[in-house]
Design a protein around this motif. Structure first.
Motif, short mmCIF file in Angstrom:
data_model
loop_
_atom_site.label_atom_id
_atom_site.label_comp_id
_atom_site.label_asym_id
_atom_site.label_seq_id
_atom_site.Cartn_x
_atom_site.Cartn_y
_atom_site.Cartn_z
N ALA A 1 6.79 2.21 -9.77
CA ALA A 1 5.92 2.31 -10.93
C ALA A 1 5.42 0.94 -11.38
O ALA A 1 4.65 0.85 -12.32
CB ALA A 1 6.67 2.99 -12.06
N TYR A 2 5.87 -0.12 -10.75
CA TYR A 2 5.54 -1.46 -11.23
C TYR A 2 4.32 -2.07 -10.55
O TYR A 2 3.85 -3.10 -10.96
CB TYR A 2 6.74 -2.39 -11.03
N PHE A 3 3.84 -1.46 -9.50
CA PHE A 3 2.72 -2.06 -8.79
C PHE A 3 1.79 -0.98 -8.30
O PHE A 3 2.25 0.04 -7.76
CB PHE A 3 3.21 -2.90 -7.60
N ARG A 4 0.50 -1.20 -8.49
CA ARG A 4 -0.49 -0.29 -7.94
C ARG A 4 -1.40 -1.12 -7.06
O ARG A 4 -2.03 -2.08 -7.53
CB ARG A 4 -1.28 0.37 -9.06
N TYR A 5 -1.47 -0.81 -5.81
CA TYR A 5 -2.27 -1.61 -4.89
C TYR A 5 -3.73 -1.23 -5.02
O TYR A 5 -4.09 -0.06 -5.01
CB TYR A 5 -1.80 -1.38 -3.44
N GLU A 6 -4.57 -2.25 -5.18
CA GLU A 6 -6.01 -2.05 -5.20
C GLU A 6 -6.60 -2.91 -4.11
O GLU A 6 -6.45 -4.14 -4.12
CB GLU A 6 -6.59 -2.47 -6.56
N ARG B 1 0.82 -1.21 0.00
CA ARG B 1 0.00 0.00 0.00
C ARG B 1 0.86 1.26 0.00
O ARG B 1 0.53 2.24 -0.66
CB ARG B 1 -0.89 0.00 1.25
N HIS B 2 1.96 1.21 0.72
CA HIS B 2 2.81 2.39 0.86
C HIS B 2 3.99 2.38 -0.10
O HIS B 2 4.87 3.21 0.00
CB HIS B 2 3.33 2.49 2.30
N ARG B 3 4.00 1.48 -1.03
CA ARG B 3 5.09 1.39 -1.99
C ARG B 3 4.98 2.53 -3.00
O ARG B 3 3.89 2.90 -3.42
CB ARG B 3 5.03 0.04 -2.70
N SER B 4 6.11 3.05 -3.44
CA SER B 4 6.08 4.18 -4.35
C SER B 4 6.76 3.84 -5.67
O SER B 4 7.35 4.71 -6.29
CB SER B 4 6.75 5.40 -3.70
#
Length: 136
Positions: free
Chosen positions: A29-34, A24-27
């Motif tokens: 470009a390879y992952f977007r948390y849903e 969730r707190h990752r910044s």
């Protein structure tokens, strides 16, 4: 970073929850948390959606389909069993035919040896050599 309350700390005890919080707190470009509660849920207007009542009701058509599937499985199982049985039967018949053929060949050989007087005799050359005198 704000301090976490006791309930928030206890909520992150499992590996899954900890990993979700980290993502969730990752910044990157390879992952977007849903955040999804159930990843295999179906949207209500989707053709694959069945309500809770429709999912549990079974009509006569459903039972007929289930019965046909069970009968088809029985027929397939019986066909496999019969094919295996036929293969084993043919193998056993071939084995017994080979045994009977070997026995008959032995009987035929004995009969040939009895009918042909020269077949059973040994070749004796000693009688011819006994008449010769030894060389000095």
């Amino acid at each position: 970073m704000q301090p976490r309350s006791r309930s928030e700390r206890h909520a992150l005890k499992t590996k899954d929850d900890l990993e979700k919080e980290r993502l969730r707190h990752r910044s990157g470009a390879y992952f977007r948390y849903e955040n999804r509660d159930n990843p295999i849920d179906v949207v209500m207007n989707c053709p694959g959606y069945l309500g809770s009542r429709e999912r549990m009701t079974a009509g006569t058509h459903c039972e007929e389909v289930n019965y046909a599937e069970r009968e088809h499985a029985k027929v397939l199982r019986d066909e496999v069993t019969e094919a295996r049985r036929k293969c084993k039967y043919n193998r056993e018949e071939h084995r017994w035919r080979c045994i009977a053929g070997a026995d008959q060949a032995e009987v035929d050989r004995a009969a040939r040896m009895q009918h042909d007087p020269m077949m059973g005799r040994k070749k004796c050359f000693r009688s011819a050599l006994q008449h010769c005198e030894p060389l000095l």
